[in-house]
Design a protein around this motif. Structure first.
Motif, PDB file in Angstrom:
ATOM      1  N   GLY A   1      12.457  -8.200  -9.077  1.00  0.00           N
ATOM      2  CA  GLY A   1      12.582  -6.752  -8.971  1.00  0.00           C
ATOM      3  C   GLY A   1      11.743  -6.068 -10.041  1.00  0.00           C
ATOM      4  N   LEU A   2      11.768  -4.746 -10.045  1.00  0.00           N
ATOM      5  CA  LEU A   2      11.000  -3.979 -11.015  1.00  0.00           C
ATOM      6  C   LEU A   2      11.737  -3.907 -12.340  1.00  0.00           C
ATOM      7  CD1 LEU A   2      10.062  -2.941  -8.117  1.00  0.00           C
ATOM      8  CD2 LEU A   2       9.319  -0.893  -9.328  1.00  0.00           C
TER       9      LEU A   2
ATOM     10  N   GLY B   1       0.779  -1.231   0.000  1.00  0.00           N
ATOM     11  CA  GLY B   1       0.000   0.000   0.000  1.00  0.00           C
ATOM     12  C   GLY B   1       0.812   1.284   0.000  1.00  0.00           C
ATOM     13  N   LEU B   2       2.128   1.151   0.131  1.00  0.00           N
ATOM     14  CA  LEU B   2       2.986   2.346   0.200  1.00  0.00           C
ATOM     15  C   LEU B   2       3.916   2.475  -0.995  1.00  0.00           C
ATOM     16  CD1 LEU B   2       3.981   2.258   3.984  1.00  0.00           C
ATOM     17  CD2 LEU B   2       2.203   3.637   2.882  1.00  0.00           C
ATOM     18  N   GLY B   3       3.920   1.494  -1.861  1.00  0.00           N
ATOM     19  CA  GLY B   3       4.817   1.556  -3.011  1.00  0.00           C
ATOM     20  C   GLY B   3       6.263   1.464  -2.575  1.00  0.00           C
ATOM     21  N   LEU B   4       7.136   2.090  -3.322  1.00  0.00           N
ATOM     22  CA  LEU B   4       8.563   2.085  -3.001  1.00  0.00           C
ATOM     23  C   LEU B   4       8.942   3.429  -2.391  1.00  0.00           C
ATOM     24  CD1 LEU B   4       8.351  -0.094  -5.380  1.00  0.00           C
ATOM     25  CD2 LEU B   4      10.802   0.266  -5.591  1.00  0.00           C
TER      26      LEU B   4
ATOM     27  N   TYR C   1       6.647   0.767 -14.495  1.00  0.00           N
ATOM     28  CA  TYR C   1       7.460  -0.391 -14.182  1.00  0.00           C
ATOM     29  C   TYR C   1       6.530  -1.568 -13.890  1.00  0.00           C
ATOM     30  CZ  TYR C   1      11.802   2.272 -13.572  1.00  0.00           C
ATOM     31  OH  TYR C   1      12.923   3.036 -13.773  1.00  0.00           O
TER      32      TYR C   1
ATOM     33  N   PHE D   1       7.041   7.111 -16.212  1.00  0.00           N
ATOM     34  CA  PHE D   1       7.471   5.738 -16.446  1.00  0.00           C
ATOM     35  C   PHE D   1       6.439   4.764 -15.879  1.00  0.00           C
ATOM     36  CE2 PHE D   1      11.784   7.132 -17.382  1.00  0.00           C
ATOM     37  CZ  PHE D   1      11.852   8.338 -16.707  1.00  0.00           C
TER      38      PHE D   1
ATOM     39  N   PHE E   1      14.944  -3.156  -2.105  1.00  0.00           N
ATOM     40  CA  PHE E   1      15.476  -3.185  -3.459  1.00  0.00           C
ATOM     41  C   PHE E   1      16.618  -2.197  -3.608  1.00  0.00           C
ATOM     42  CE2 PHE E   1      12.728  -5.993  -5.674  1.00  0.00           C
ATOM     43  CZ  PHE E   1      11.490  -5.894  -5.054  1.00  0.00           C
TER      44      PHE E   1
ATOM     45  N   GLU F   1       2.426  -6.793 -10.575  1.00  0.00           N
ATOM     46  CA  GLU F   1       2.157  -5.492  -9.971  1.00  0.00           C
ATOM     47  C   GLU F   1       2.795  -4.422 -10.840  1.00  0.00           C
ATOM     48  OE1 GLU F   1       2.578  -5.283  -5.775  1.00  0.00           O
ATOM     49  OE2 GLU F   1       1.366  -3.455  -5.730  1.00  0.00           O
TER      50      GLU F   1
ATOM     51  N   PHE G   1       7.532   6.964  -6.831  1.00  0.00           N
ATOM     52  CA  PHE G   1       6.721   5.847  -7.277  1.00  0.00           C
ATOM     53  C   PHE G   1       5.307   5.953  -6.721  1.00  0.00           C
ATOM     54  CE2 PHE G   1       9.657   2.962  -9.347  1.00  0.00           C
ATOM     55  CZ  PHE G   1      10.895   3.392  -8.899  1.00  0.00           C
ATOM     56  N   GLY G   2       4.353   5.495  -7.518  1.00  0.00           N
ATOM     57  CA  GLY G   2       3.006   5.324  -7.008  1.00  0.00           C
ATOM     58  C   GLY G   2       2.948   4.111  -6.096  1.00  0.00           C
ATOM     59  N   SER G   3       1.795   3.891  -5.499  1.00  0.00           N
ATOM     60  CA  SER G   3       1.658   2.805  -4.522  1.00  0.00           C
ATOM     61  C   SER G   3       1.450   1.446  -5.166  1.00  0.00           C
ATOM     62  CB  SER G   3       0.505   3.110  -3.568  1.00  0.00           C
ATOM     63  OG  SER G   3      -0.688   3.311  -4.293  1.00  0.00           O
ATOM     64  N   GLY G   4       1.310   1.423  -6.494  1.00  0.00           N
ATOM     65  CA  GLY G   4       1.215   0.152  -7.199  1.00  0.00           C
ATOM     66  C   GLY G   4      -0.201  -0.327  -7.434  1.00  0.00           C
TER      67      GLY G   4
ATOM     68  N   PHE H   1      16.772  -2.596 -11.319  1.00  0.00           N
ATOM     69  CA  PHE H   1      16.553  -3.054  -9.954  1.00  0.00           C
ATOM     70  C   PHE H   1      17.150  -4.441  -9.723  1.00  0.00           C
ATOM     71  CE2 PHE H   1      13.682  -0.101  -7.836  1.00  0.00           C
ATOM     72  CZ  PHE H   1      13.306   0.722  -8.891  1.00  0.00           C
ATOM     73  N   GLY H   2      17.590  -4.663  -8.496  1.00  0.00           N
ATOM     74  CA  GLY H   2      17.967  -5.997  -8.077  1.00  0.00           C
ATOM     75  C   GLY H   2      16.727  -6.837  -7.841  1.00  0.00           C
ATOM     76  N   GLN H   3      16.940  -8.110  -7.467  1.00  0.00           N
ATOM     77  CA  GLN H   3      15.838  -9.057  -7.290  1.00  0.00           C
ATOM     78  C   GLN H   3      15.110  -8.857  -5.968  1.00  0.00           C
ATOM     79  OE1 GLN H   3      15.143 -10.421 -10.167  1.00  0.00           O
ATOM     80  NE2 GLN H   3      15.856 -12.517 -10.016  1.00  0.00           N
TER      81      GLN H   3
ATOM     82  N   ILE I   1      13.181   9.816  -8.195  1.00  0.00           N
ATOM     83  CA  ILE I   1      12.042   9.107  -8.775  1.00  0.00           C
ATOM     84  C   ILE I   1      10.999   8.948  -7.684  1.00  0.00           C
ATOM     85  CG2 ILE I   1      11.259   7.027  -9.962  1.00  0.00           C
ATOM     86  CD1 ILE I   1      14.208   6.421 -10.575  1.00  0.00           C
TER      87      ILE I   1
ATOM     88  N   GLN J   1       6.414  -5.454 -11.936  1.00  0.00           N
ATOM     89  CA  GLN J   1       7.080  -6.349 -10.986  1.00  0.00           C
ATOM     90  C   GLN J   1       6.368  -7.688 -10.999  1.00  0.00           C
ATOM     91  OE1 GLN J   1       6.761  -5.290  -6.795  1.00  0.00           O
ATOM     92  NE2 GLN J   1       8.718  -6.256  -6.337  1.00  0.00           N
TER      93      GLN J   1
ATOM     94  N   PHE K   1       3.761  -0.314 -11.392  1.00  0.00           N
ATOM     95  CA  PHE K   1       4.048   0.939 -10.692  1.00  0.00           C
ATOM     96  C   PHE K   1       4.241   2.068 -11.693  1.00  0.00           C
ATOM     97  CE2 PHE K   1       4.667  -0.500  -6.368  1.00  0.00           C
ATOM     98  CZ  PHE K   1       5.016  -1.834  -6.515  1.00  0.00           C
TER      99      PHE K   1
END
Lengths: 111, 115
Positions: B43-44, A40-43, B36, B34, A90, B88, B105-108, A102-104, B103, B38, B90
């Motif tokens: 990862g993204l 719910g918070l994204g990144l 992205y 952008f 990440f 998912e 990001f939105g919450s997805g 991005f990493g995994q 950057i 996932q 983003f």
């Protein structure tokens, strides 16, 4: 192959036990960053680095440290982990704005 | 403050149906935009980008997005959903073009595909 490598992928630890999550990129990018992903918070950005020995706080830096001694590596350090740091982490590197690799991911659980 | 909003944390469509994932940004200055994707346990990955050239942007896997300045939107669409599109998504924005530009990001939005 261009990639960002994080280790470990999964980690369960106890409160207060120092840990390090490693991140390495092979694309010679100057800019690297760490994010945490919560439902719910994204990144949310924790720390970023614009080049070797240049780091700065992101939006949620409390409880974290980073270092950038070499261009390819950008480890994330939790000196005294707490349960609210349980999250998916990440690492990312980028050459152009917004175009991050991005990493995994590292799923961290602090009990 | 600059922000990005994704409407709907979960979208479910039938296989073969249109996919529409919504993204709006708040800024008087047009950003770079952008999307992205996932996939589970990964990862993204960058799906597509808008950097002030054509307003209709095509990405990988048949996705496209249209930048509408008047609506401050950058919605993601795909004419016909595949099961493999479950992931998912983003939306992300930045307002500078150096590698160091922040950057946001939105919450997805989690996309589910019904057989």
């Amino acid at each position: 192959e261009a990639q960002v490598t994080q280790n470990p992928r999964y980690l369960i630890t106890v409160t207060g036990k120092k840990l390090t999550v490693t991140c390495s990129q092979n694309m010679n990018h100057e800019y690297m960053s760490w994010y945490r992903q919560d439902p719910g918070l994204g990144l949310r950005q924790i720390y970023y680095s614009m080049n070797v020995e240049v780091t700065d706080k992101g939006d949620v830096p409390e409880g974290y440290k980073v270092s950038r001694k070499e261009k390819r590596n950008f480890p994330l350090i939790l000196e005294s982990p707490s349960p609210n740091q349980t999250s998916l982490y990440f690492c990312a590197s980028s050459l152009k704005a917004g175009q991050a690799f991005f990493g995994q991911g590292t799923r961290l659980t602090v009990v | 403050a600059q922000s990005v909003t994704q409407l709907g944390s979960h979208v479910s469509v039938s296989e073969g149906a249109l996919v529409l994932l919504r993204c709006n940004y708040s800024s008087s200055v047009p950003p770079y935009l952008f999307w992205y994707v996932q996939y589970p346990n990964q990862g993204l990955q960058l799906l597509l980008k808008y950097t002030s050239a054509a307003t209709l942007v095509k990405g990988i896997n048949g996705f496209e997005a249209e930048f509408k300045k008047s609506e401050t939107s950058f919605h993601l669409t795909k004419p016909s959903a595949h099961m493999s599109d479950a992931a998912e998504y983003f939306c992300a924005v930045t307002w500078g073009y150096s590698s160091a530009s922040k950057i946001i990001f939105g919450s997805g939005t989690r996309l589910s595909i019904r057989p």
